[in-house]
Enzyme design. Sequence first.
Site, mmCIF file in Angstrom:
data_model
loop_
_atom_site.group_PDB
_atom_site.id
_atom_site.type_symbol
_atom_site.label_atom_id
_atom_site.label_comp_id
_atom_site.label_asym_id
_atom_site.label_seq_id
_atom_site.Cartn_x
_atom_site.Cartn_y
_atom_site.Cartn_z
ATOM 1 N N HIS A 21 4.483 -7.299 -1.900
ATOM 2 C CA HIS A 21 3.651 -6.555 -3.042
ATOM 3 C C HIS A 21 2.299 -7.275 -3.269
ATOM 4 C CE1 HIS A 21 2.887 -5.898 -7.597
ATOM 5 N NE2 HIS A 21 3.127 -4.568 -7.103
ATOM 6 N N ASP A 51 -3.486 -1.894 -3.534
ATOM 7 C CA ASP A 51 -4.216 -1.022 -4.202
ATOM 8 C C ASP A 51 -5.351 -0.675 -3.835
ATOM 9 O OD1 ASP A 51 -1.846 -1.518 -6.653
ATOM 10 O OD2 ASP A 51 -2.671 -3.424 -6.021
ATOM 11 N N HIS A 64 -6.375 -4.581 -7.570
ATOM 12 C CA HIS A 64 -5.333 -3.845 -8.225
ATOM 13 C C HIS A 64 -6.147 -3.532 -9.506
ATOM 14 C CE1 HIS A 64 -2.519 -3.517 -11.748
ATOM 15 N NE2 HIS A 64 -1.812 -2.943 -10.698
#
Length: 264
Positions: A21, A51, A64
């Site tokens: 992640h 992201d 992000h």
Amino acid sequence: MSARTARHAFLDHPGPIAFAHRGGADGPAGENTLSAFKIAVDTGYRYLETDVHATSDGVLLAFHDRRLQRVTDAKGRIRVLTAAEVAQARIGDEPIPTMADLLEAFPDARFNIDVKEPNTIGPLTVLLRHMNAVDRVCISSFSDTRLAAMRAAFGPALCTSAGPREAFRFWRASRRLKPGEVPEADLLPPLDAACLQLPPALGRIVVVDDRLLAAARTVGLPVHVWTINEAADMERLLDLGADGIMTDRLDTLKTVLTKRGTWS
């Protein structure tokens, strides 16, 4: 071709998928940095979650937040800054990587990409086509509209996770099941997604449980759970039958999967 019958190279993996992640946000290199992703790959992770935002001149960044200040030494909203302006920002001593940088630097990796803003859709479509990377990505978003636009651009060739409305409809249908009950596929809502990517809970509401996973298995939808950082939670979700875990703590998840004989 429905999501129930479509097969995607992205999801072709033996055993549960381990996702890094933001490259391993709890690691030493800082989230969404080139160094973080390199550590993840060197640790053995093949699936990298990130992201994407676009600058005012259409350069895609692996980042992000909408604004720079939480993790960099600069300020400002990415969508109103140029790529040259953003290039001055540093996460520690590193620049923010572009999405093209990551795809090129890690050609054997697969990327789970969360589309954060509407202005990313056009540049991301162009980039995936230019780099022939459609088979290497799964697109997610907290916006059903953004997901619909990406699906319209690529059709069923693109792997996408369920958007918020799709996920809610599917979760709500699973609430009608009794524990241990195997549902009939026709009683579950059809989805345009190839997988479900969900938190384990929202407040006191349990999202991922045996009923949700039973419903997903019935229609062949893998379930990936985010963001899980404690070994006990990883074990519990894997025991339930989760098909993937997203984590900030790369060593913890690798240890859990290795002990279970499912690290790959």
